[in-house]
Design a protein around this motif. Structure first.
Motif, short mmCIF file in Angstrom:
data_model
loop_
_atom_site.label_atom_id
_atom_site.label_comp_id
_atom_site.label_asym_id
_atom_site.label_seq_id
_atom_site.Cartn_x
_atom_site.Cartn_y
_atom_site.Cartn_z
N GLU A 285 18.56 33.39 -12.66
CA GLU A 285 18.77 34.65 -13.40
C GLU A 285 17.91 34.69 -14.66
OE1 GLU A 285 22.94 34.69 -14.06
OE2 GLU A 285 23.44 35.15 -11.97
N ALA A 286 17.81 33.56 -15.36
CA ALA A 286 17.00 33.52 -16.58
C ALA A 286 15.52 33.71 -16.26
CB ALA A 286 17.22 32.20 -17.31
N MET A 287 15.06 33.09 -15.17
CA MET A 287 13.66 33.25 -14.78
C MET A 287 13.38 34.70 -14.38
SD MET A 287 10.85 31.45 -14.56
CE MET A 287 11.19 29.71 -14.24
N CYS A 288 14.31 35.30 -13.65
CA CYS A 288 14.15 36.72 -13.28
C CYS A 288 14.10 37.60 -14.52
CB CYS A 288 15.31 37.16 -12.37
SG CYS A 288 15.21 36.53 -10.68
N SER A 289 14.96 37.30 -15.50
CA SER A 289 14.98 38.07 -16.73
C SER A 289 13.64 37.98 -17.45
CB SER A 289 16.10 37.57 -17.64
OG SER A 289 16.07 38.22 -18.90
N LEU A 290 13.07 36.79 -17.52
CA LEU A 290 11.77 36.62 -18.19
C LEU A 290 10.68 37.40 -17.47
CD1 LEU A 290 12.00 32.80 -18.98
CD2 LEU A 290 11.74 34.63 -20.68
N ILE A 291 10.70 37.39 -16.16
CA ILE A 291 9.70 38.14 -15.38
C ILE A 291 9.85 39.63 -15.61
CG2 ILE A 291 8.93 38.69 -13.04
CD1 ILE A 291 9.82 35.78 -12.30
N ASP A 292 11.10 40.11 -15.59
CA ASP A 292 11.34 41.54 -15.85
C ASP A 292 10.90 41.93 -17.26
OD1 ASP A 292 12.30 42.17 -13.34
OD2 ASP A 292 14.40 41.76 -13.86
N GLN A 293 11.12 41.05 -18.22
CA GLN A 293 10.67 41.33 -19.58
C GLN A 293 9.15 41.42 -19.64
OE1 GLN A 293 12.56 38.88 -22.74
NE2 GLN A 293 14.13 38.37 -21.22
N ILE B 190 9.98 28.40 -9.85
CA ILE B 190 10.91 27.28 -9.90
C ILE B 190 10.52 26.22 -8.87
CG2 ILE B 190 13.31 26.59 -9.49
CD1 ILE B 190 14.14 29.38 -10.57
N GLY B 191 10.15 26.68 -7.67
CA GLY B 191 9.74 25.75 -6.63
C GLY B 191 8.49 24.97 -7.00
N THR B 192 7.56 25.65 -7.66
CA THR B 192 6.34 24.98 -8.10
C THR B 192 6.66 23.86 -9.08
OG1 THR B 192 5.01 26.99 -7.80
CG2 THR B 192 4.14 25.32 -9.30
N ALA B 193 7.55 24.14 -10.03
CA ALA B 193 7.94 23.12 -11.00
C ALA B 193 8.67 21.96 -10.32
CB ALA B 193 8.82 23.74 -12.08
N ASN B 194 9.56 22.27 -9.39
CA ASN B 194 10.32 21.22 -8.71
C ASN B 194 9.43 20.32 -7.84
OD1 ASN B 194 12.61 22.29 -9.86
ND2 ASN B 194 13.39 23.22 -7.99
N TRP B 195 8.38 20.90 -7.27
CA TRP B 195 7.53 20.16 -6.35
C TRP B 195 6.76 19.04 -7.06
CZ3 TRP B 195 7.74 19.49 -1.44
CH2 TRP B 195 6.65 18.96 -0.74
N VAL B 196 6.69 19.10 -8.38
CA VAL B 196 6.03 18.04 -9.15
C VAL B 196 6.61 16.67 -8.79
CG1 VAL B 196 5.68 17.12 -11.49
CG2 VAL B 196 5.43 19.57 -11.06
N ALA B 197 7.89 16.62 -8.47
CA ALA B 197 8.55 15.36 -8.16
C ALA B 197 7.94 14.66 -6.96
CB ALA B 197 10.04 15.60 -7.90
N PHE B 198 7.20 15.39 -6.12
CA PHE B 198 6.68 14.81 -4.89
C PHE B 198 5.20 14.45 -4.97
CE2 PHE B 198 10.44 17.23 -3.87
CZ PHE B 198 11.13 16.35 -3.06
#
Length: 235
Positions: free
Chosen positions: A137-145, A165-173
């Motif tokens: 929800e926070a990421m969506c809010s930032l994009i809408d802003q 979010i997926g791009t950031a999470n994929w760093v782990a791999f």
């Protein structure tokens, strides 16, 4: 009861960190259910009794994982979404960079979080799910802003949020890249945010004012430029 000294508090944090590192290895190899408290204690040089000074059970380690990634990420993004100190585009970049940096700092630990979600006690699982929704929800809010201020392309908000979010999470791999990665977690997160947002944020300067008048101003500039090119071609 005497208050803990700085020294004792420091040792407590150090042992907890060692327990987290031991859990990274043991949980990944044996699973949460297949790892005993005795094995965790042995890995850091504690007795079975001594380990209870630091954790009450394996659930404490899972809670540390959820708090260190999911809950803190949700809190951080929520604060960025509510802030008005900088532009939405700057805050969106900060959001993606901070998420990627957090994962890059402990990639094995984040993979452990992802692969052990089914092992969470129900109360912890509810916190985890709630925090993930709050992050989205926070990421969506930032994009809408960004859309409202005119700094964002006309993208699908939720799809873009999932992608970032997926791009950031994929760093782990993939981080760190074996034997050749000289980027610090902060540098990796910052550069990844630049790349991820290249297709999201506009590639032209914003006109001053609200998004709709600004977009009209840019459109008028394009029409004027086209008319000039046509006039030059005719001549």
């Amino acid at each position: 009861m005497a208050k803990p000294t700085i020294r004792s508090a420091g040792r407590h944090d150090l042992v907890l960190e060692q327990l987290m590192e031991a859990a990274e290895t043991l949980f990944a190899r044996q699973g949460v259910a297949g790892t005993s408290l005795q094995e965790l204690a042995d890995a850091v040089g504690l007795t079975r009794t001594g380990i209870y000074h630091y954790i009450s059970g394996k659930e404490d380690i899972l809670e540390q994982l959820v708090r260190g990634f999911t809950l803190e990420a949700a809190e951080s993004l929520g604060e960025l979404a509510e802030s008005t100190e900088t532009s939405a585009a700057e805050r969106l970049h900060q959001a993606v960079a901070s998420m990627a940096t957090r994962v890059a700092e402990h990639p094995k630990r984040f993979r452990l979080l992802l692969t052990n979600e089914d092992s969470f006690p129900e109360s912890l699982a509810r916190q985890h799910r709630s925090a993930r929704r709050a992050t989205l929800e926070a990421m969506c809010s930032l994009i809408d802003q960004c859309k409202r201020e005119g700094s964002c392309r006309p993208v699908d908000t939720e799809l873009t949020a999932f992608a970032l979010i997926g791009t950031a999470n994929w760093v782990a791999f993939w981080y760190p890249r074996s034997g050749r990665d000289r980027l610090t977690p902060v540098q990796a997160g910052d550069q990844l945010a630049d790349i991820a947002l290249e297709g999201v944020l506009g590639d032209r300067p914003n006109a001053d004012g609200p998004a709709v008048p600004a977009a009209l101003a840019l459109l008028k500039e394009d029409v004027a430029r086209l008319e000039q090119l046509l006039a030059e071609t005719d001549s």
